[in-house]
Scaffold this active site. Structure first.
Site, short mmCIF file in Angstrom:
data_model
loop_
_atom_site.label_atom_id
_atom_site.label_comp_id
_atom_site.label_asym_id
_atom_site.label_seq_id
_atom_site.Cartn_x
_atom_site.Cartn_y
_atom_site.Cartn_z
NE ARG A 450 18.48 41.18 25.76
CZ ARG A 450 18.96 40.86 26.93
NH1 ARG A 450 19.57 39.82 27.03
NH2 ARG A 450 18.81 41.61 27.90
CG ASP A 452 20.37 34.90 19.79
OD1 ASP A 452 20.34 35.68 20.66
OD2 ASP A 452 20.01 33.51 19.56
CE1 TYR A 510 13.44 36.52 15.51
CE2 TYR A 510 11.82 36.23 16.65
CZ TYR A 510 12.73 36.66 16.55
OH TYR A 510 13.45 37.50 17.27
NE ARG A 598 20.16 30.11 16.21
CZ ARG A 598 21.20 30.81 16.71
NH1 ARG A 598 21.26 31.62 17.65
NH2 ARG A 598 22.34 29.70 16.94
#
Ligand code: SF4
Ligand code: SF4
Length: 645
Positions: A450, A452, A510, A598
């Site tokens: 997933r 966000d 990422y 994050r």
């Protein structure tokens, strides 16, 4: 289940002879009243509306045997009227309008004389109840579904892709003309998939009666350019499939030679016993009939070998320049755009060609014929020598279910993340909707993981299973056309059936973007975290080193998010300072916890701001306590860059 098929001899198209043959064929299976007085109007005592569906492939004079003969249409108009029905004639020719085709085929004259109206099929609708094996949606014309009764009037002809076009295949005309190429595309190169579509259409339309015009049929290069052959037969049944099976018996070929029969028999709907009435199969046998060339041989080779040897293993269309009249109808109809006009004339791209033979079907000049590849020729010769009873159509094989991998780029600004949620816009939801529409079946997409709400991706990976045989380049092109501008399919690849986008991913990369300058950016605002205060990048880099290796990342995850283990292995984590104040953090790991990147970035920024010491970062990591770490960086700066397998 048992069904009956009547066989009646009829030597020529003399109107009286045809009428009497039709009446006898129908009487043998129960009489016309049993087929016409149906539907809601009949139940209310009103005259039922009876749709006569001839084969009107395109406008050709009756003696070419391309279309159902006008004498058969005339006879059926009379029979339906006498039974109390209101006949209308409907079809959707491949080229030119219905009326033009009917004019050339002599059917318009008959209809005008008998004051029988036409209904053009140009209102595609998706019938609600489709129990299709592959596709859960089908497009059928409204006029077909509005009719109380459908009487199917096919012509007995050869067909390059389906071997024969008879009762079941004739109903493909119930799909409005401009939509037909899309269904060929959906079936792709698999004849079985296209046969399944035809069978599903037959199940939805459910003609109450099928009358096969086999007085003069077509052999060889059918269905548009073959040779007329006198067969002298009319067949009738309430079951179109039964007619198709009996025709194979009459031709002395295995019933499974015709792909629609093969699929029906495999599905268990064609194995019923058939009572033949009137003439017997033995007394009506056709001793000489030229079938189209074989379609394909696969020897159950793996997919990549079949792909590499495609031209050798399959038949392909070919243009005879001497006969070509440059009308370009073939290029117009080609669903795969594999036939294009070039400065040197029409040229095939055989790599793109899906072997649907629509081009050959619409060429009314007979300029397109079918050439078997060299491997196919060898098989054909061997079968002949061995007198094998395996018909050419059966040497096609291969698995229908395919596994397709997508690499997807998206701007997550307007979406509530990747995962599908009821009544909320999500990337997965949008993709599944468009894919289902394109493939004509319910598509479930599995992502690598997933993202966000508001997070973006350059290289999200997902896979889906489909029975559609649409080629991958077409999937990419068509899907990108359907998707909104903020989602783009970067790559489509057919992968091994076992491939799983989530389970098989080895690592993910990422990237987090920070705009570290005084002024915010009018352009980057949706894609960076703007921090005006100067960050100490050296201290942030020092702390980052603690991330490398295998650790329990509980300190950097959303509290309460369920997971089997909170241990992850980070193989790379680095900062890069670009021009104009852009700082990029890139991290690669074998997996990530919810909001892990994050939370890490939020904590490292606190170090850059001087609020946390770089030396304390390892202690925060080791504490496994989310409260020890810094805040969660905003979603808009995060990008899923790559998923590695
Ligand atoms: S091959 Fe046939 S359909 Fe194609 S341009 Fe020539 S005549 Fe027309
Ligand atoms: S070239 Fe002919 S057979 Fe090939 S995809 Fe186009 S229409 Fe079909």
């Amino acid at each position: 289940m048992e069904s009956s098929v009547s066989i009646v001899k009829c030597k020529d198209y003399d109107e009286e002879k045809v009428l009497s043959a039709l009446q006898r064929a129908i009487d043998l299976i129960g009489g016309i009243q049993a087929f016409v007085n149906k539907g809601s109007r009949a139940r209310l005592g009103a005259k039922p509306r009876v749709l006569l569906k001839p084969n009107l492939l395109y406008g050709k004079s009756p003696e070419k045997a391309v279309t159902t003969h006008p004498s058969v249409v005339r006879g059926m108009i009379q029979i339906v009227r006498e039974a109390g029905g209101i006949p209308v004639i409907g079809d959707s020719p491949s080229m030119g309008g219905l009326i033009r085709a009917a004019e050339k085929a002599g059917i318009k004259t008959v209809a005008d004389e008998m004051k029988c109206p036409f209904v053009e099929f140009n209102r595609p609708i998706l019938p609600s109840k489709v129990e299709g094996k592959i596709f859960k949606q089908l497009e059928i014309d409204q006029a077909v579904l509005d009719a109380d009764v459908v009487i199917n009037l096919p012509k007995w002809k050869t067909h390059a892709q389906m071997v024969l076009t008879l009762g079941v295949k004739n109903l493909f005309g119930c799909v409005p003309g401009p939509r037909k190429p899309l269904w060929h595309l959906r079936a792709g190169e698999s004849r079985k998939a296209f046969a399944q579509i035809l069978l599903d259409i037959y199940r939805v339309v459910q003609p109450s009666l099928t009358i096969l015009d086999g007085v003069v049929g077509m052999e060889g290069n059918g269905p548009g350019s073959g040779d007329p052959i006198p067969l002298g037969l009319i067949l009738a049944s309430k079951n179109a499939l039964s007619i198709d099976l009996v025709v194979c018996d009459l031709l002395g070929i295995p019933r499974k030679s015709v792909p629609t029969n093969q699929v029906a028999l495999e599905d268990g709907i064609g194995g019923h016993s058939i009572e033949v009435l009137g003439e017997s199969v033995e007394t009506s046998k056709i001793s000489r009939f030229a079938l189209p060339p074989p379609f394909a041989v696969t020897w159950n080779l793996p997919g990549f070998v079949r792909k590499a040897l495609k031209n050798a293993l399959t038949s392909k269309p070919w243009i005879d320049d001497q006969l070509c009249e440059d009308c370009e109808h073939c290029a117009e109809i080609c669903p795969a755009k594999a036939l294009q006009k070039t400065s040197e004339g029409l040229a095939f791209d055989y790599g793109e060609c899906i072997r649907c033979f629509c081009c050959q079907e619409v060429c009314s000049s007979g300029a397109i014929s079918i050439k078997p590849g060299w491997a196919l020729k060898i098989v054909g010769r061997r079968q002949k020598a061995e007198k094998s009873d395996v018909a050419p159509s059966l040497i096609e094989g291969g698995e229908l279910m395919r596994n397709i991998k997508l690499i997807i780029e998206y701007d997550g600004t307007n979406y509530q993340g990747w995962q599908i949620q009821p009544k909320r816009p999500t990337i997965q939801g949008m993709l599944e909707e468009k894919l289902s529409r394109l493939m004509g079946e319910r598509i479930r997409l599995t992502g690598s993981g997933r993202t966000d709400s508001g997070v973006h991706a350059f290289g999200q990976v997902a896979h889906f299973k489909t029975q559609s045989q649409m080629d991958i380049r077409t999937i990419q092109r068509a899907l990108n056309n359907l998707l909104p501008p903020d989602i783009v399919i970067q790559e489509v690849e057919e992968v091994d059936e076992s491939f799983h986008a989530r389970k098989h991913s080895k690592s993910k990369v990422y990237e987090y973007r920070i705009l570290n300058r005084n002024l915010r950016s009018a352009f980057h605002r949706g894609y960076v975290w703007h921090i005006p205060q100067k960050l100490n990048l050296m201290e942030m880099e020092k702390a980052t080193q603690s991330l490398i290796g295998e650790h329990d990342f509980s300190a950097f995850r959303t509290v309460g998010s369920p997971t089997r283990t909170t241990v992850r292995r980070v193989t790379r984590a680095e900062w890069k300072r670009d021009r104009d104040g852009l700082i990029r953090f890139e991290i690669e790991a074998n997996g990530f916890l919810k909001q892990m990147v994050r939370s890490i970035v939020g904590t490292l920024v606190e170090i850059g701001r001087g609020k946390i010491r770089a030396a304390d970062f390892r202690n925060i990591l080791n504490s496994k306590d989310r409260k020890e770490a810094g805040p969660t960086a905003p979603a808009q700066g995060l990008f899923l860059k790559e998923v590695k397998y």
